[in-house]
Design a protein around this motif. Structure first.
Motif, short mmCIF file in Angstrom:
data_model
loop_
_atom_site.label_atom_id
_atom_site.label_comp_id
_atom_site.label_asym_id
_atom_site.label_seq_id
_atom_site.Cartn_x
_atom_site.Cartn_y
_atom_site.Cartn_z
N LEU A 4 0.83 -1.20 0.00
CA LEU A 4 0.00 0.00 0.00
C LEU A 4 0.86 1.25 0.00
O LEU A 4 1.82 1.35 0.76
CB LEU A 4 -0.92 0.03 1.23
N ASP A 5 0.52 2.19 -0.85
CA ASP A 5 1.21 3.47 -0.87
C ASP A 5 0.46 4.41 0.06
O ASP A 5 -0.20 5.36 -0.37
CB ASP A 5 1.26 4.02 -2.30
N ASP A 6 0.53 4.09 1.34
CA ASP A 6 -0.22 4.82 2.35
C ASP A 6 0.66 4.95 3.59
O ASP A 6 1.15 3.94 4.10
CB ASP A 6 -1.50 4.04 2.67
N PRO A 7 0.87 6.16 4.06
CA PRO A 7 1.72 6.33 5.25
C PRO A 7 1.23 5.56 6.46
O PRO A 7 2.01 5.15 7.31
CB PRO A 7 1.70 7.83 5.52
N ARG A 8 -0.08 5.32 6.53
CA ARG A 8 -0.61 4.56 7.68
C ARG A 8 -0.11 3.11 7.65
O ARG A 8 0.12 2.52 8.70
CB ARG A 8 -2.14 4.59 7.68
N ALA A 9 0.05 2.55 6.44
CA ALA A 9 0.56 1.18 6.33
C ALA A 9 1.99 1.11 6.82
O ALA A 9 2.36 0.20 7.57
CB ALA A 9 0.46 0.70 4.88
N ALA A 10 2.82 2.06 6.40
CA ALA A 10 4.22 2.09 6.86
C ALA A 10 4.29 2.27 8.37
O ALA A 10 5.11 1.63 9.04
CB ALA A 10 4.98 3.20 6.15
N GLU A 11 3.41 3.10 8.90
CA GLU A 11 3.38 3.33 10.35
C GLU A 11 3.01 2.03 11.08
O GLU A 11 3.64 1.68 12.09
CB GLU A 11 2.36 4.42 10.67
N LYS A 12 2.04 1.31 10.55
CA LYS A 12 1.61 0.05 11.18
C LYS A 12 2.74 -0.99 11.11
O LYS A 12 3.02 -1.67 12.10
CB LYS A 12 0.35 -0.47 10.48
N ILE A 13 3.39 -1.11 9.96
CA ILE A 13 4.51 -2.05 9.83
C ILE A 13 5.61 -1.68 10.82
O ILE A 13 6.18 -2.55 11.48
CB ILE A 13 5.04 -2.09 8.38
N GLY A 14 5.90 -0.39 10.93
CA GLY A 14 6.92 0.07 11.88
C GLY A 14 6.60 -0.32 13.30
O GLY A 14 7.48 -0.74 14.06
N ARG A 15 5.33 -0.22 13.68
CA ARG A 15 4.92 -0.62 15.04
C ARG A 15 5.01 -2.13 15.21
O ARG A 15 5.46 -2.62 16.25
CB ARG A 15 3.50 -0.14 15.33
N LEU A 16 4.60 -2.88 14.18
CA LEU A 16 4.63 -4.34 14.28
C LEU A 16 6.06 -4.88 14.35
O LEU A 16 6.28 -5.96 14.90
CB LEU A 16 3.89 -4.96 13.10
N MET A 17 7.03 -4.14 13.85
CA MET A 17 8.43 -4.57 13.94
C MET A 17 8.89 -4.66 15.39
O MET A 17 9.85 -5.35 15.69
CB MET A 17 9.34 -3.59 13.20
N HIS A 18 8.21 -3.96 16.27
CA HIS A 18 8.57 -3.95 17.69
C HIS A 18 7.63 -4.82 18.53
O HIS A 18 7.64 -4.73 19.76
CB HIS A 18 8.58 -2.51 18.22
N ASP A 19 6.85 -5.67 17.87
CA ASP A 19 5.94 -6.55 18.58
C ASP A 19 6.73 -7.48 19.48
O ASP A 19 7.81 -7.95 19.10
CB ASP A 19 5.11 -7.36 17.57
N PRO A 20 6.22 -7.77 20.68
CA PRO A 20 6.96 -8.67 21.58
C PRO A 20 7.07 -10.10 21.07
O PRO A 20 7.96 -10.85 21.49
CB PRO A 20 6.17 -8.61 22.90
N ASP A 21 6.18 -10.50 20.16
CA ASP A 21 6.26 -11.84 19.57
C ASP A 21 7.26 -11.78 18.41
O ASP A 21 7.00 -11.10 17.41
CB ASP A 21 4.89 -12.27 19.06
#
Length: 109
Positions: A4-21
Motif C-alpha cells: 500500500l502506498d499509504d503512510p498509515r501502512a508504513a506506520e503500522k509495519i513500523g509498530r509491528l516490527m517492535h511486537d513482543p512476539d
C-alpha cells in the motif's frame, strides 16, 4: 500492508516490527521491503537495540542492506556484525535466522 502506498501502512509495519512476539516482528521486517525513510529508521532502531530478539535484528540488518540505505557508521557496523561483511550479492535470512548472501548472477531455469 507493504504494497500500500499509504503512510498509515508504513506506520503500522513500523509498530509491528517492535511486537513482543518475534514471529510477528520478523514478519513485519520482511514486509518492509518497500518502505521509505520511516521504515529504515525503524529497522535501524532494531539493529541498534541489543535487547531486541537476535533473529529479528538479523532480519532487520539484512533488510537494511537490501534497501541500500544511507546509514550512520554505528548502524553500518552493527549490520556488519549481524550480517557479516557485504560482498556485493543480495542478502536473505534462512529459516534458522542466519544471514546468507545469494549470487545476483545466478540463472534460474
Amino acid at each position: 500492508l507493504a504494497m500500500l502506498d499509504d503512510p498509515r501502512a508504513a506506520e503500522k509495519i513500523g509498530r509491528l516490527m517492535h511486537d513482543p512476539d518475534p514471529r510477528v516482528a520478523q514478519a513485519a521486517v520482511q514486509a518492509s521491503s518497500n518502505g521509505g525513510p520511516e521504515i529504515e529508521r525503524a529497522l535501524a532502531a532494531i539493529v541498534n537495540d541489543p535487547t531486541s530478539d537476535a533473529s529479528v535484528r538479523r532480519h532487520a540488518a539484512a533488510q537494511l542492506r537490501r534497501h541500500g540505505a544511507d546509514l550512520d557508521p554505528a548502524t553500518q557496523q552493527a549490520i556488519t556484525q549481524l550480517a557479516g561483511p557485504a560482498t556485493g550479492g543480495d542478502v536473505d535470512v534462512d529459516v534458522d535466522g542466519r544471514v546468507v548472501e545469494t549470487d545476483d548472477e545466478a540463472e534460474v531455469d
